[in-house]
Design an enzyme around this catalytic site. Structure first.
Site, PDB file in Angstrom:
ATOM      1  N   THR A 115      31.032  39.074  44.552  1.00  0.00           N
ATOM      2  CA  THR A 115      31.359  37.659  44.590  1.00  0.00           C
ATOM      3  C   THR A 115      31.863  37.228  43.227  1.00  0.00           C
ATOM      4  O   THR A 115      31.363  37.691  42.199  1.00  0.00           O
ATOM      5  CB  THR A 115      30.127  36.800  44.956  1.00  0.00           C
ATOM      6  OG1 THR A 115      30.492  35.423  44.826  1.00  0.00           O
ATOM      7  CG2 THR A 115      28.917  37.088  44.088  1.00  0.00           C
TER       8      THR A 115
ATOM      9  N   TRP B 169      37.131  31.949  45.747  1.00  0.00           N
ATOM     10  CA  TRP B 169      36.778  31.465  44.424  1.00  0.00           C
ATOM     11  C   TRP B 169      37.901  31.558  43.404  1.00  0.00           C
ATOM     12  O   TRP B 169      38.654  32.515  43.382  1.00  0.00           O
ATOM     13  CB  TRP B 169      35.600  32.252  43.859  1.00  0.00           C
ATOM     14  CG  TRP B 169      34.317  31.991  44.580  1.00  0.00           C
ATOM     15  CD1 TRP B 169      33.620  32.872  45.335  1.00  0.00           C
ATOM     16  CD2 TRP B 169      33.593  30.762  44.622  1.00  0.00           C
ATOM     17  NE1 TRP B 169      32.502  32.267  45.837  1.00  0.00           N
ATOM     18  CE2 TRP B 169      32.461  30.969  45.423  1.00  0.00           C
ATOM     19  CE3 TRP B 169      33.797  29.490  44.057  1.00  0.00           C
ATOM     20  CZ2 TRP B 169      31.536  29.976  45.679  1.00  0.00           C
ATOM     21  CZ3 TRP B 169      32.869  28.495  44.322  1.00  0.00           C
ATOM     22  CH2 TRP B 169      31.753  28.742  45.114  1.00  0.00           C
TER      23      TRP B 169
ATOM     24  N   LYS C 211      36.490  26.302  44.521  1.00  0.00           N
ATOM     25  CA  LYS C 211      36.651  27.033  45.779  1.00  0.00           C
ATOM     26  C   LYS C 211      37.857  26.504  46.535  1.00  0.00           C
ATOM     27  O   LYS C 211      37.856  25.375  46.999  1.00  0.00           O
ATOM     28  CB  LYS C 211      35.387  26.926  46.630  1.00  0.00           C
ATOM     29  CG  LYS C 211      35.301  28.105  47.572  1.00  0.00           C
ATOM     30  CD  LYS C 211      33.910  28.306  48.100  1.00  0.00           C
ATOM     31  CE  LYS C 211      33.761  29.704  48.672  1.00  0.00           C
ATOM     32  NZ  LYS C 211      32.591  29.836  49.502  1.00  0.00           N
TER      33      LYS C 211
ATOM     34  N   GLU D 162      25.186  36.116  47.950  1.00  0.00           N
ATOM     35  CA  GLU D 162      23.885  36.592  47.477  1.00  0.00           C
ATOM     36  C   GLU D 162      22.791  36.433  48.533  1.00  0.00           C
ATOM     37  O   GLU D 162      21.670  36.901  48.349  1.00  0.00           O
ATOM     38  CB  GLU D 162      23.481  35.823  46.205  1.00  0.00           C
ATOM     39  CG  GLU D 162      24.307  36.170  44.975  1.00  0.00           C
ATOM     40  CD  GLU D 162      25.577  35.336  44.823  1.00  0.00           C
ATOM     41  OE1 GLU D 162      26.054  34.787  45.850  1.00  0.00           O
ATOM     42  OE2 GLU D 162      26.094  35.234  43.697  1.00  0.00           O
TER      43      GLU D 162
END
Ligand code: AMP
Length: 552
Positions: free
Chosen positions: A192, A449, A444, A337
């Site tokens: 990420t 991202w 975002k 996560e």
């Protein structure tokens, strides 16, 4: 003290392979339909899928792949990608899905950091593979997801040697027993860039994958069923398509994969052709779909509900889906996560007794946790804030599907055993969470991202820029787009256009800021830290040039 009395139940580990085995054995004829890169529609069943996933597992064993080794994928949503999910994780290696939308240097960083032994890729990504291969010396082989003739047609001559997926698995018979792994072994790896610095890896275990699939499938979570035909628009390269490739086989649902064409018309036609009842994706995708159905005067004949998340679902989108098209919207929040589902806005019996307007206010929030996730909001002093729907603070989570640490990093991200999400939220008396802001310094855009720090660093590397800050500006299509507020050096003559052009070739095209404004100074705290919150307040009403043009 008396010895503990243990239960007398079978010790069956929770393994990803068991999800596909279950679907293959008990929903063997249920279809998996894919729009392929080749241009046609491919259909087969869970039974076929498991056989080919086992052929892949055999091929990996023959290549010498060992348990725990990482195998990368650069692929759209499709049946071969699903086979990689299960073939790789099932044989004990780790299926590492890579986001092809990132800048090639970031992708090379990720492949290198994960130490991928092989990378499977859809033919669309041939040019990308050529670009990154020289920077990934540890990759032993690049495997194109197609057969030899199709690869010759789509890829032509590549400077990188490429194997054909179909030729790789063809010599194997699919007669293979999934190994009985320890359920704590790693299954999937997703990077990420939702925090600052280099992308970080979330390494899931077989146990967390299966537990997440169980809770994702619950009626008050995604609510998947064997009577559903599910089309995940959310990519399989972004947090395992929110777990649908796991929850789908768990309930035996039909799966419909859209491939690379995610425009409104392509999605609509596939949904209608395949009786899709259920879908999931980020708001930007649904804007395209809604614009198409409106302009073409279409209705949804089978679609009943859709999960919208990844970014806040605009209330107007929820209303349009429900009031104009009769499609229920489930607003969801989660993060890489967390495997990723955290909360879903599904109403309890008690909430459903309230007025329609009150119900809608709740459903516009990010919602209630699913089983396995605990959450709290904490104030600056680290103390938990009341669930009054007013007090906002940093949102912390914990649970068996939440990371304990990032892959190959020793420092723990946890605070008192909780994972700080970087989101700022309230929780109300119903236990409904509402995101109000973000403390992590990222933007975002269209569900993906953009690092504001990276964009700031590039701005200040320009010889005429003294200081720069990058903030998110709201955008009707992409939710957020980056803009730069820059302070120039004395005597500088730099223009907005010149600074925007300075980004070309340094970041992916979609990272390039939409606007630059020049200021005399930026707001700082007493300790000299940039006050992003103040800056966001100052430019809250800022209208980006392309939005202003469209509004005229
Ligand atoms: P990712 O790890 O890419 O899935 O991104 C997770 C982050 O996306 C969260 O921490 C939030 O900042 C944001 N996010 C995800 N879903 C929502 C939502 N429904 N509303 C607002 N932000 C969201």
């Amino acid at each position: 003290m008396a010895a503990p009395l243990y239960g007398q139940m079978m010790e069956v580990p929770l393994l990803a392979s068991s999800l596909l085995s279950h679907a293959s054995r008990h929903f063997g004829d249920t279809e998996i339909v894919s729009r392929r890169i080749e241009g046609d529609i491919h259909r087969y069943t869970y039974r076929d899928c498991e056989k080919r996933a086992k052929q892949l597992a055999q091929a990996l064993v023959a290549l010498g792949v060992e348990q725990g080794e990482r195998i990368g994928t650069l692929a759209w949503n499709g049946y071969r990608h699903l086979e990689c999910y299960y073939g790789v994780s099932g044989m004990g290696a780790v299926c590492h899905t890579i986001n092809p939308r990132l800048f090639p240097d970031q992708i090379a960083f990720i492949v290198d950091h994960a130490d991928d032994a092989y990378v499977f890729f859809d033919m669309t990504f041939g040019p990308l593979v050529e670009t990154i291969a020289p920077q990934c010396p540890n990759v032993k082989g690049w495997i194109a997801l197609g057969d030899a003739s199709c690869i010759a047609e789509h890829l032509g001559d590549m400077s990188v040697p490429v194997m054909s997926y179909e030729s790789l698995i063809a010599p194997h018979d699919g007669v293979y027993d999934w190994p009985l792994l320890d359920e704590r072994q790693a299954s999937f790896l997703c990077y990420t860039s939702g925090t600052t610095g280099n992308p970080k890896g979330a390494l899931y275990s077989h146990r967390s994958t299966v537990l997440h699939a169980y809770s994702a499938a619950l009626p008050d979570a995604m609510g998947a069923s064997s009577s559903d035909s599910i089309l995940p628009v959310v990519p399989m390269f972004h947090v395992n398509a929110w777990g649908i490739p796991h929850a789908g086989p768990l309930v035996g649902a039909k799966l419909v994969f859209p491939g690379k064409d995610l425009d409104g018309k392509s999605l609509y036609e596939l949904m209608e052709a395949e009786g899709v009842t259920y879908s999931a994706g980020v708001p930007t995708v649904w804007l395209g779909l809604l614009a198409y159905v409106k302009q073409a005067g279409k209705r949804f004949s089978t679609l009943k509900r859709t999960v919208i998340g990844g970014s806040a679902c605009p209330p107007a989108m929820l209303r349009t889906f429900e009031d104009e098209y009769g499609v229920e919207v489930i607003h969801a929040w989660g993060m890489t996560e967390m495997s990723p589902l955290g909360t879903l806005a599904r109403l309890s019996f008690r909430q459903k007794q309230r007025t329609p307007e009150e119900q809608r206010v709740s459903r516009e929030k990010q919602g209630h946790v699913l089983f396995g996730v605990d959450m709290k909001v904490v104030g600056d002093d680290g103390r938990e804030l009341p669930w009054d729907g007013q007090s906002f603070g940093d949102l912390h989570v914990r649970g068996p599907c939440v990371i304990d640490r990032y892959f190959r990093r020793d420092d723990s991200p946890l605070v008192d055993g909780w994972f700080p999400t970087g989101d700022v939220a309230t929780i109300d008396a119903d236990g409904f969470m509402n995101i109000t802001d973000r403390s992590k310094d990222v933007i975002k855009s269209g569900g993906e991202w953009i690092s504001s720090i990276d964009l700031e660093n590039i701005a200040v590397s320009h010889p005429q820029v003294a200081e720069a800050a990058c903030i998110a500006c709201s955008h009707p299509k992409w939710t957020e787009r980056p803009m730069i507020v820059a302070v120039l050096k004395p005597g500088a003559t730099l223009t907005r256009e010149e600074l925007i052009a300075f980004y070309e070739g340094k970041v992916a095209k979609w990272w390039i800021p939409d606007d630059v404004v020049f200021a005399d100074e930026l707001p700082h705290t007493a300790t000299g830290k940039l006050q992003k919150v103040r800056l966001r307040e100052l430019y809250r009403g800022h209208v980006l040039p392309d939005v202003a043009e469209k509004a005229v």
